[in-house]
Design an enzyme around this catalytic site. Structure first.
Site, PDB file in Angstrom:
ATOM      1  CE1 TYR A 179       9.831  -4.203   5.818  1.00 31.28           C
ATOM      2  CE2 TYR A 179      11.209  -4.273   7.778  1.00 31.28           C
ATOM      3  CZ  TYR A 179      10.010  -4.545   7.146  1.00 31.28           C
ATOM      4  OH  TYR A 179       8.999  -5.159   7.832  1.00 31.28           O
ATOM      5  CG  ASP A 201      13.379  -7.444  -1.063  1.00 32.52           C
ATOM      6  OD1 ASP A 201      13.376  -7.267   0.172  1.00 32.52           O
ATOM      7  OD2 ASP A 201      12.327  -7.511  -1.740  1.00 32.52           O
ATOM      8  CE  LYS A 251       6.027  -3.592  -0.486  1.00 32.12           C
ATOM      9  NZ  LYS A 251       5.292  -3.008   0.643  1.00 32.12           N
TER      10      LYS A 251
HETATM   11  P1  KE4 Z   1       5.625  -7.731   3.522  1.00 37.69           P
HETATM   12  O1  KE4 Z   1       5.939  -8.899   4.439  1.00 37.69           O
HETATM   13  O2  KE4 Z   1       5.282  -6.477   4.293  1.00 37.69           O
HETATM   14  O3  KE4 Z   1       4.586  -8.098   2.477  1.00 37.69           O
HETATM   15  O4  KE4 Z   1       6.939  -7.405   2.691  1.00 37.69           O
HETATM   16  C1  KE4 Z   1       8.136  -7.136   3.367  1.00 37.69           C
HETATM   17  C2  KE4 Z   1       9.050  -6.322   2.462  1.00 37.69           C
HETATM   18  C3  KE4 Z   1      10.126  -6.951   1.859  1.00 37.69           C
HETATM   19  N1  KE4 Z   1      10.959  -6.282   1.025  1.00 37.69           N
HETATM   20  C4  KE4 Z   1      10.760  -4.972   0.754  1.00 37.69           C
HETATM   21  C5  KE4 Z   1      11.707  -4.270  -0.173  1.00 37.69           C
HETATM   22  C6  KE4 Z   1       9.676  -4.266   1.344  1.00 37.69           C
HETATM   23  O5  KE4 Z   1       9.505  -2.953   1.071  1.00 37.69           O
HETATM   24  C7  KE4 Z   1       8.802  -4.955   2.218  1.00 37.69           C
HETATM   25  C8  KE4 Z   1       7.634  -4.270   2.903  1.00 37.69           C
HETATM   26  N2  KE4 Z   1       7.495  -2.863   2.694  1.00 37.69           N
HETATM   27  C9  KE4 Z   1       6.884  -2.124   3.779  1.00 37.69           C
HETATM   28  C10 KE4 Z   1       6.833  -0.640   3.361  1.00 37.69           C
HETATM   29  N3  KE4 Z   1       8.120  -0.089   3.208  1.00 37.69           N
HETATM   30  C11 KE4 Z   1       5.545  -2.650   4.142  1.00 37.69           C
HETATM   31  C12 KE4 Z   1       4.734  -1.726   5.008  1.00 37.69           C
HETATM   32  C13 KE4 Z   1       4.676  -2.193   6.456  1.00 37.69           C
HETATM   33  O6  KE4 Z   1       5.681  -2.787   6.944  1.00 37.69           O
HETATM   34  O7  KE4 Z   1       3.605  -1.979   7.069  1.00 37.69           O
END
Ligand code: KE4
Length: 427
Positions: free
Chosen positions: A144, A239, A267
Protein backbone atom coordinates in the site's frame (compact mmCIF):
# COMPACT_ATOMS: atom_id res chain seq x y z
CA UNK A 1 -17.12 -2.11 28.40
CA UNK A 2 -19.40 0.89 27.98
CA UNK A 3 -19.07 2.56 24.58
CA UNK A 4 -22.33 4.52 24.38
CA UNK A 5 -20.62 7.88 23.94
CA UNK A 6 -18.56 6.55 21.03
CA UNK A 7 -21.69 5.05 19.48
CA UNK A 8 -23.61 8.33 19.80
CA UNK A 9 -20.68 10.22 18.27
CA UNK A 10 -20.44 7.69 15.44
CA UNK A 11 -24.14 8.01 14.64
CA UNK A 12 -23.81 11.81 14.66
CA UNK A 13 -20.62 11.68 12.55
CA UNK A 14 -22.35 9.65 9.83
CA UNK A 15 -24.69 12.59 9.22
CA UNK A 16 -21.79 14.80 8.15
CA UNK A 17 -18.74 12.62 7.38
CA UNK A 18 -19.02 9.91 4.79
CA UNK A 19 -18.85 6.55 6.57
CA UNK A 20 -18.52 8.46 9.84
CA UNK A 21 -14.72 8.33 9.60
CA UNK A 22 -12.02 10.19 7.69
CA UNK A 23 -10.05 7.09 6.77
CA UNK A 24 -11.71 3.74 6.01
CA UNK A 25 -9.63 1.39 8.16
CA UNK A 26 -10.76 3.32 11.26
CA UNK A 27 -14.33 2.15 10.73
CA UNK A 28 -13.79 -1.09 12.69
CA UNK A 29 -15.89 -2.96 10.09
CA UNK A 30 -13.38 -5.80 9.82
CA UNK A 31 -13.66 -6.52 13.55
CA UNK A 32 -17.45 -6.34 13.71
CA UNK A 33 -17.62 -3.25 15.91
CA UNK A 34 -18.29 0.47 15.54
CA UNK A 35 -15.30 2.76 15.97
CA UNK A 36 -14.18 4.10 19.33
CA UNK A 37 -13.94 7.89 19.42
CA UNK A 38 -10.71 8.80 21.18
CA UNK A 39 -10.79 11.67 23.66
CA UNK A 40 -7.09 11.96 24.56
CA UNK A 41 -3.73 10.27 24.67
CA UNK A 42 -0.75 10.44 27.03
CA UNK A 43 2.41 8.40 26.59
CA UNK A 44 1.47 4.84 25.59
CA UNK A 45 -2.19 5.17 26.62
CA UNK A 46 -5.37 6.51 25.02
CA UNK A 47 -8.84 7.12 26.49
CA UNK A 48 -12.08 6.84 24.51
CA UNK A 49 -15.18 9.02 24.78
CA UNK A 50 -16.57 6.74 27.49
CA UNK A 51 -13.44 7.03 29.59
CA UNK A 52 -12.12 3.54 28.80
CA UNK A 53 -8.32 3.39 28.94
CA UNK A 54 -6.16 1.37 26.54
CA UNK A 55 -2.51 0.56 25.97
CA UNK A 56 -2.09 1.84 22.40
CA UNK A 57 -0.20 -0.23 19.80
CA UNK A 58 -1.52 1.80 16.83
CA UNK A 59 0.17 5.09 17.71
CA UNK A 60 -1.81 6.95 15.03
CA UNK A 61 -0.66 4.24 12.53
CA UNK A 62 3.01 4.79 13.20
CA UNK A 63 3.90 8.48 13.71
CA UNK A 64 3.93 8.40 17.53
CA UNK A 65 7.18 6.55 18.17
CA UNK A 66 7.67 8.79 21.25
CA UNK A 67 4.10 8.22 22.42
CA UNK A 68 1.19 10.65 22.79
CA UNK A 69 1.69 14.25 23.92
CA UNK A 70 5.45 13.89 24.34
CA UNK A 71 6.73 16.91 26.35
CA UNK A 72 9.55 17.71 23.90
CA UNK A 73 7.12 17.73 20.96
CA UNK A 74 4.51 19.83 22.79
CA UNK A 75 7.21 22.31 23.85
CA UNK A 76 8.47 22.58 20.27
CA UNK A 77 4.93 23.15 18.99
CA UNK A 78 4.15 25.76 21.64
CA UNK A 79 7.32 27.66 20.84
CA UNK A 80 6.70 27.47 17.09
CA UNK A 81 3.05 28.46 17.05
CA UNK A 82 3.72 31.48 19.29
CA UNK A 83 5.32 32.95 16.15
CA UNK A 84 2.60 31.90 13.75
CA UNK A 85 1.64 28.58 12.17
CA UNK A 86 2.31 28.90 8.46
CA UNK A 87 3.76 31.40 6.00
CA UNK A 88 3.80 29.67 2.62
CA UNK A 89 7.45 30.66 2.57
CA UNK A 90 10.66 28.81 3.41
CA UNK A 91 11.68 28.69 7.07
CA UNK A 92 14.83 27.46 8.85
CA UNK A 93 12.97 24.54 10.44
CA UNK A 94 12.41 22.74 7.11
CA UNK A 95 16.14 23.02 6.39
CA UNK A 96 16.94 21.54 9.80
CA UNK A 97 14.58 18.60 9.29
CA UNK A 98 15.88 17.97 5.77
CA UNK A 99 19.42 17.84 7.18
CA UNK A 100 18.34 15.39 9.90
CA UNK A 101 16.76 13.10 7.27
CA UNK A 102 19.85 13.27 5.05
CA UNK A 103 22.17 12.55 7.98
CA UNK A 104 20.19 9.42 8.92
CA UNK A 105 19.52 8.17 5.38
CA UNK A 106 22.64 8.59 3.17
CA UNK A 107 20.83 7.61 -0.06
CA UNK A 108 18.84 10.85 0.26
CA UNK A 109 20.82 13.71 -1.32
CA UNK A 110 17.86 16.03 -1.89
CA UNK A 111 14.40 15.93 -0.35
CA UNK A 112 10.99 17.56 -0.87
CA UNK A 113 8.51 17.85 2.02
CA UNK A 114 4.79 17.33 1.42
CA UNK A 115 1.79 16.78 3.69
CA UNK A 116 1.14 13.03 3.56
CA UNK A 117 2.56 9.71 2.49
CA UNK A 118 0.09 9.79 -0.40
CA UNK A 119 1.70 12.95 -1.75
CA UNK A 120 5.18 11.53 -1.15
CA UNK A 121 4.60 8.41 -3.25
CA UNK A 122 2.76 10.43 -5.90
CA UNK A 123 5.69 12.84 -6.13
CA UNK A 124 8.26 10.05 -6.24
CA UNK A 125 6.35 8.30 -9.03
CA UNK A 126 6.06 11.48 -11.08
CA UNK A 127 9.74 12.39 -10.81
CA UNK A 128 10.70 8.80 -11.69
CA UNK A 129 8.58 9.03 -14.83
CA UNK A 130 9.96 12.47 -15.59
CA UNK A 131 13.56 11.31 -15.15
CA UNK A 132 13.28 8.11 -17.21
CA UNK A 133 10.75 9.30 -19.77
CA UNK A 134 8.94 6.00 -19.15
CA UNK A 135 5.30 5.52 -18.05
CA UNK A 136 5.01 2.14 -16.32
CA UNK A 137 5.56 1.28 -12.67
CA UNK A 138 5.92 -2.10 -10.99
CA UNK A 139 4.20 -2.45 -7.62
CA UNK A 140 3.60 -5.55 -5.52
CA UNK A 141 0.30 -7.18 -4.63
CA UNK A 142 -0.62 -6.22 -1.09
CA UNK A 143 1.73 -3.28 -0.81
CA UNK A 144 0.00 0.00 0.00
CA UNK A 145 1.40 3.37 -0.99
CA UNK A 146 -1.47 5.72 -0.12
CA UNK A 147 -4.67 6.30 -2.07
CA UNK A 148 -2.92 7.32 -5.29
CA UNK A 149 -4.82 6.35 -8.49
CA UNK A 150 -1.98 4.43 -10.12
CA UNK A 151 -1.17 2.62 -6.88
CA UNK A 152 -4.66 1.52 -5.80
CA UNK A 153 -4.16 -1.69 -7.73
CA UNK A 154 -4.16 -4.81 -5.51
CA UNK A 155 -3.39 -2.42 -2.66
CA UNK A 156 -3.12 -3.50 0.96
CA UNK A 157 -4.14 -1.77 4.21
CA UNK A 158 -7.71 -0.51 4.27
CA UNK A 159 -8.22 -1.33 0.60
CA UNK A 160 -7.75 -5.03 1.32
CA UNK A 161 -9.43 -4.84 4.72
CA UNK A 162 -12.61 -3.54 3.09
CA UNK A 163 -12.29 -5.79 0.05
CA UNK A 164 -11.54 -3.07 -2.52
CA UNK A 165 -7.87 -3.67 -3.37
CA UNK A 166 -8.69 -2.35 -6.86
CA UNK A 167 -10.58 0.86 -6.15
CA UNK A 168 -13.53 2.04 -8.22
CA UNK A 169 -12.91 5.34 -9.99
CA UNK A 170 -9.44 4.53 -11.30
CA UNK A 171 -9.56 4.82 -15.11
CA UNK A 172 -8.35 1.78 -17.06
CA UNK A 173 -5.85 4.03 -18.83
CA UNK A 174 -4.20 4.71 -15.46
CA UNK A 175 -4.40 1.14 -14.21
CA UNK A 176 -2.69 -0.07 -17.41
CA UNK A 177 0.48 1.79 -16.43
CA UNK A 178 0.72 -0.22 -13.22
CA UNK A 179 2.30 -3.67 -13.49
CA UNK A 180 1.73 -6.12 -10.64
CA UNK A 181 4.39 -8.45 -9.25
CA UNK A 182 4.41 -10.77 -6.25
CA UNK A 183 6.38 -9.93 -3.12
CA UNK A 184 9.40 -12.21 -2.48
CA UNK A 185 9.13 -13.47 -6.08
CA UNK A 186 11.92 -12.08 -8.28
CA UNK A 187 10.73 -14.18 -11.23
CA UNK A 188 7.45 -12.25 -11.31
CA UNK A 189 9.45 -9.02 -11.67
CA UNK A 190 11.77 -10.41 -14.35
CA UNK A 191 8.72 -11.51 -16.38
CA UNK A 192 7.36 -7.94 -16.38
CA UNK A 193 10.73 -6.48 -17.33
CA UNK A 194 10.94 -8.90 -20.27
CA UNK A 195 7.35 -8.15 -21.36
CA UNK A 196 7.85 -4.36 -21.13
CA UNK A 197 11.43 -3.63 -22.24
CA UNK A 198 12.37 0.02 -21.88
CA UNK A 199 8.89 0.95 -20.59
CA UNK A 200 9.26 0.70 -16.82
CA UNK A 201 10.16 3.90 -14.94
CA UNK A 202 10.28 2.48 -11.43
CA UNK A 203 9.88 -0.48 -9.14
CA UNK A 204 8.05 0.71 -6.02
CA UNK A 205 8.04 -1.44 -2.90
CA UNK A 206 7.50 -1.42 0.85
CA UNK A 207 10.85 -3.03 1.77
CA UNK A 208 9.11 -4.52 4.81
CA UNK A 209 5.40 -4.62 3.98
CA UNK A 210 3.19 -3.49 6.86
CA UNK A 211 -0.07 -3.29 4.91
CA UNK A 212 -0.84 -6.94 4.33
CA UNK A 213 0.17 -7.68 7.87
CA UNK A 214 3.95 -7.59 8.38
CA UNK A 215 5.64 -9.83 5.81
CA UNK A 216 9.32 -10.82 6.15
CA UNK A 217 11.29 -9.90 3.02
CA UNK A 218 13.93 -12.27 1.64
CA UNK A 219 17.21 -10.38 1.36
CA UNK A 220 18.03 -12.04 -1.98
CA UNK A 221 14.71 -10.75 -3.34
CA UNK A 222 15.40 -7.15 -2.31
CA UNK A 223 19.00 -7.36 -3.58
CA UNK A 224 17.67 -8.81 -6.84
CA UNK A 225 15.45 -5.77 -7.32
CA UNK A 226 18.49 -3.50 -6.97
CA UNK A 227 20.36 -5.56 -9.61
CA UNK A 228 17.41 -5.51 -12.05
CA UNK A 229 17.06 -1.74 -11.65
CA UNK A 230 20.78 -1.20 -12.24
CA UNK A 231 20.73 -3.39 -15.35
CA UNK A 232 17.54 -1.92 -16.85
CA UNK A 233 17.99 1.75 -15.82
CA UNK A 234 14.82 1.48 -13.74
CA UNK A 235 14.57 3.56 -10.56
CA UNK A 236 14.19 1.61 -7.31
CA UNK A 237 11.81 3.39 -4.91
CA UNK A 238 11.61 2.26 -1.28
CA UNK A 239 8.35 3.36 0.27
CA UNK A 240 9.52 3.90 3.85
CA UNK A 241 6.52 5.92 4.97
CA UNK A 242 5.97 3.24 7.62
CA UNK A 243 9.47 1.75 8.06
CA UNK A 244 11.38 5.05 7.97
CA UNK A 245 12.75 5.95 11.43
CA UNK A 246 10.64 3.02 12.69
CA UNK A 247 12.53 -0.23 12.02
CA UNK A 248 15.93 1.47 12.45
CA UNK A 249 17.22 5.04 12.50
CA UNK A 250 18.16 4.67 8.81
CA UNK A 251 15.01 2.71 7.97
CA UNK A 252 14.76 -0.65 6.19
CA UNK A 253 17.47 0.37 3.71
CA UNK A 254 19.91 0.58 6.63
CA UNK A 255 18.81 -2.82 7.98
CA UNK A 256 19.35 -4.51 4.61
CA UNK A 257 22.24 -2.41 3.26
CA UNK A 258 20.42 -1.61 0.01
CA UNK A 259 20.37 1.93 -1.39
CA UNK A 260 17.23 2.82 -3.37
CA UNK A 261 17.26 5.66 -5.90
CA UNK A 262 14.31 7.33 -4.18
CA UNK A 263 12.72 6.94 -0.75
CA UNK A 264 9.37 8.11 0.54
CA UNK A 265 8.76 9.09 4.13
CA UNK A 266 5.83 10.09 6.35
CA UNK A 267 4.46 9.34 9.81
CA UNK A 268 7.46 9.48 12.24
CA UNK A 269 9.17 12.45 10.49
CA UNK A 270 6.17 14.60 11.40
CA UNK A 271 5.88 13.40 15.01
CA UNK A 272 2.08 13.22 14.69
CA UNK A 273 1.56 16.32 12.50
CA UNK A 274 0.60 16.01 8.80
CA UNK A 275 3.75 15.30 6.82
CA UNK A 276 5.35 13.36 3.99
CA UNK A 277 8.61 13.58 2.08
CA UNK A 278 10.29 12.07 -0.95
CA UNK A 279 13.96 12.25 -1.75
CA UNK A 280 17.00 10.49 -3.09
CA UNK A 281 19.53 10.88 -5.91
CA UNK A 282 20.44 14.50 -6.67
CA UNK A 283 20.26 13.95 -10.45
CA UNK A 284 16.68 12.68 -10.09
CA UNK A 285 15.37 15.09 -7.46
CA UNK A 286 16.89 18.06 -9.36
CA UNK A 287 14.10 17.58 -11.90
CA UNK A 288 11.44 18.66 -9.37
CA UNK A 289 10.15 22.22 -9.85
CA UNK A 290 11.36 24.88 -9.55
CA UNK A 291 14.73 23.26 -10.40
CA UNK A 292 13.28 21.21 -13.23
CA UNK A 293 10.20 20.30 -15.29
CA UNK A 294 8.49 17.87 -12.86
CA UNK A 295 5.83 19.90 -11.12
CA UNK A 296 4.73 19.28 -7.52
CA UNK A 297 3.53 21.82 -4.97
CA UNK A 298 1.62 22.25 -1.70
CA UNK A 299 0.26 25.11 0.38
CA UNK A 300 1.39 23.63 3.68
CA UNK A 301 4.43 21.70 2.49
CA UNK A 302 7.22 22.06 5.06
CA UNK A 303 4.88 23.86 7.45
CA UNK A 304 6.58 25.04 10.65
CA UNK A 305 4.47 22.95 13.06
CA UNK A 306 5.08 19.62 11.32
CA UNK A 307 8.75 20.50 10.92
CA UNK A 308 9.07 21.40 14.62
CA UNK A 309 7.39 18.14 15.70
CA UNK A 310 9.56 16.20 13.27
CA UNK A 311 12.77 17.80 14.50
CA UNK A 312 11.89 17.08 18.15
CA UNK A 313 11.11 13.47 17.23
CA UNK A 314 14.19 12.74 15.13
CA UNK A 315 16.49 14.39 17.66
CA UNK A 316 15.15 12.01 20.33
CA UNK A 317 15.65 8.91 18.16
CA UNK A 318 19.23 7.89 18.95
CA UNK A 319 20.75 4.51 18.18
CA UNK A 320 20.43 3.60 21.87
CA UNK A 321 16.71 4.40 21.74
CA UNK A 322 16.28 2.11 18.74
CA UNK A 323 18.21 -0.64 20.51
CA UNK A 324 15.86 -0.46 23.49
CA UNK A 325 12.75 -0.30 21.28
CA UNK A 326 14.00 -3.41 19.49
CA UNK A 327 14.59 -5.31 22.72
CA UNK A 328 11.13 -4.44 24.04
CA UNK A 329 9.43 -5.31 20.76
CA UNK A 330 11.29 -8.61 20.57
CA UNK A 331 10.28 -9.48 24.15
CA UNK A 332 6.65 -8.68 23.35
CA UNK A 333 6.51 -10.77 20.17
CA UNK A 334 8.23 -13.74 21.85
CA UNK A 335 5.56 -13.55 24.57
CA UNK A 336 2.89 -13.23 21.84
CA UNK A 337 4.07 -16.47 20.25
CA UNK A 338 4.42 -18.24 23.62
CA UNK A 339 0.89 -17.25 24.73
CA UNK A 340 -0.61 -18.50 21.47
CA UNK A 341 1.34 -21.76 21.70
CA UNK A 342 0.21 -22.29 25.30
CA UNK A 343 -3.38 -22.03 24.04
CA UNK A 344 -2.64 -24.47 21.19
CA UNK A 345 -3.05 -21.73 18.56
CA UNK A 346 -0.64 -21.41 15.62
CA UNK A 347 0.52 -17.92 14.75
CA UNK A 348 3.36 -16.42 12.70
CA UNK A 349 5.04 -13.36 14.19
CA UNK A 350 7.36 -10.71 12.73
CA UNK A 351 9.32 -7.88 14.34
CA UNK A 352 11.66 -5.29 12.87
CA UNK A 353 12.73 -2.59 15.31
CA UNK A 354 9.57 -1.05 16.76
CA UNK A 355 7.27 -2.51 14.07
CA UNK A 356 5.59 -5.85 14.65
CA UNK A 357 2.91 -8.12 13.24
CA UNK A 358 1.34 -11.56 13.47
CA UNK A 359 -0.88 -13.87 11.45
CA UNK A 360 -3.30 -16.53 12.65
CA UNK A 361 -1.89 -19.46 10.67
CA UNK A 362 0.61 -22.27 11.00
CA UNK A 363 1.99 -21.54 7.49
CA UNK A 364 4.76 -19.04 6.76
CA UNK A 365 3.39 -15.92 5.05
CA UNK A 366 5.57 -14.91 2.07
CA UNK A 367 3.23 -12.72 0.01
CA UNK A 368 -0.25 -11.28 -0.50
CA UNK A 369 -1.78 -14.57 -1.65
CA UNK A 370 -0.59 -16.23 1.56
CA UNK A 371 -1.71 -13.29 3.71
CA UNK A 372 -5.20 -13.20 2.24
CA UNK A 373 -5.79 -16.96 2.09
CA UNK A 374 -4.06 -18.39 5.15
CA UNK A 375 -4.68 -15.69 7.72
CA UNK A 376 -7.75 -16.49 9.87
CA UNK A 377 -9.37 -13.06 9.86
CA UNK A 378 -12.41 -14.25 11.84
CA UNK A 379 -10.16 -15.46 14.62
CA UNK A 380 -8.28 -12.15 14.39
CA UNK A 381 -11.58 -10.24 14.87
CA UNK A 382 -12.41 -12.28 17.99
CA UNK A 383 -8.87 -11.75 19.28
CA UNK A 384 -9.09 -8.00 18.60
CA UNK A 385 -12.36 -7.74 20.56
CA UNK A 386 -10.92 -9.73 23.47
CA UNK A 387 -7.81 -7.58 23.66
CA UNK A 388 -9.89 -4.41 23.47
CA UNK A 389 -11.98 -5.62 26.41
CA UNK A 390 -8.70 -6.28 28.23
CA UNK A 391 -7.59 -2.67 27.63
CA UNK A 392 -5.23 -3.25 24.69
CA UNK A 393 -5.85 -1.25 21.50
CA UNK A 394 -4.63 -2.94 18.29
CA UNK A 395 -5.15 -2.01 14.65
CA UNK A 396 -8.74 -3.05 13.75
CA UNK A 397 -7.57 -5.14 10.80
CA UNK A 398 -5.58 -8.32 10.20
CA UNK A 399 -3.77 -6.49 7.37
CA UNK A 400 -1.97 -3.88 9.42
CA UNK A 401 1.03 -3.63 11.77
CA UNK A 402 1.61 -2.89 15.44
CA UNK A 403 3.85 -0.08 16.68
CA UNK A 404 5.81 0.23 19.90
CA UNK A 405 6.84 3.59 21.36
CA UNK A 406 9.48 4.76 23.82
CA UNK A 407 6.55 5.46 26.17
CA UNK A 408 5.56 1.77 26.48
CA UNK A 409 6.70 0.77 29.99
CA UNK A 410 7.62 -2.59 31.47
CA UNK A 411 4.22 -2.46 33.18
CA UNK A 412 2.49 -1.94 29.82
CA UNK A 413 4.29 -4.95 28.38
CA UNK A 414 3.52 -7.07 31.45
CA UNK A 415 -0.18 -6.10 31.28
CA UNK A 416 -0.30 -6.83 27.56
CA UNK A 417 1.34 -10.22 28.03
CA UNK A 418 -1.11 -11.09 30.81
CA UNK A 419 -4.01 -10.12 28.54
CA UNK A 420 -2.60 -12.31 25.75
CA UNK A 421 -2.70 -15.36 27.99
CA UNK A 422 -6.33 -14.75 28.88
CA UNK A 423 -7.56 -13.84 25.39
CA UNK A 424 -5.82 -16.60 23.45
CA UNK A 425 -7.40 -19.07 25.86
CA UNK A 426 -10.88 -17.84 24.85
CA UNK A 427 -10.36 -18.30 21.08
P1 KE4 B 1 -0.63 8.68 4.33
O1 KE4 B 1 -1.11 9.39 3.08
O2 KE4 B 1 -1.73 7.91 5.01
O3 KE4 B 1 0.12 9.61 5.27
O4 KE4 B 1 0.46 7.61 3.88
C1 KE4 B 1 0.13 6.65 2.91
C2 KE4 B 1 1.05 5.45 3.06
C3 KE4 B 1 2.07 5.27 2.15
N1 KE4 B 1 2.94 4.23 2.25
C4 KE4 B 1 2.82 3.33 3.25
C5 KE4 B 1 3.80 2.19 3.32
C6 KE4 B 1 1.79 3.45 4.22
O5 KE4 B 1 1.68 2.53 5.20
C7 KE4 B 1 0.88 4.53 4.12
C8 KE4 B 1 -0.26 4.72 5.10
N2 KE4 B 1 -0.44 3.70 6.09
C9 KE4 B 1 -1.80 3.50 6.55
C10 KE4 B 1 -1.77 2.37 7.60
N3 KE4 B 1 -1.38 1.14 7.04
C11 KE4 B 1 -2.41 4.74 7.08
C12 KE4 B 1 -3.67 4.52 7.87
C13 KE4 B 1 -4.92 4.92 7.10
O6 KE4 B 1 -4.93 4.76 5.84
O7 KE4 B 1 -5.85 5.42 7.77
Amino acid sequence: MLTSQSLALFQRAQESITGGVNSPVRAFRAVGLTPLFIQRGAGSHIWDADGNEYIDYVGSWGPLILGHAHPAILAALRETMAGGTSFGAPTEREVVLAELVKEAVPSVELVRFVNSGNEATQGALRVARGFTGRAKVVKFEGCYHGSVDALLIKAGSGATTLGVPDSAGVPAAVAETTLLARFNDLGSVLELVEQHPGEIAAILIEPIPGNMGVVVPELAFLRGLREICDREAILLIFDEVMTGFRVARGGAQALFGISPDLTTFGKVIGGGLPVGAYGGRRDVMSLVAPSGPVYQAGTLSGNPLAMAAGIATLRALTEDVFAELGRNAQRLMEAWAAAAKAAGIAIQTAQFGAMMGFFFTERPIRDYADATSHNDTRRFAAFFRGMLEAGVYLAPSAFEAMFLSTAHSERDLDQTIAALGKVFATL
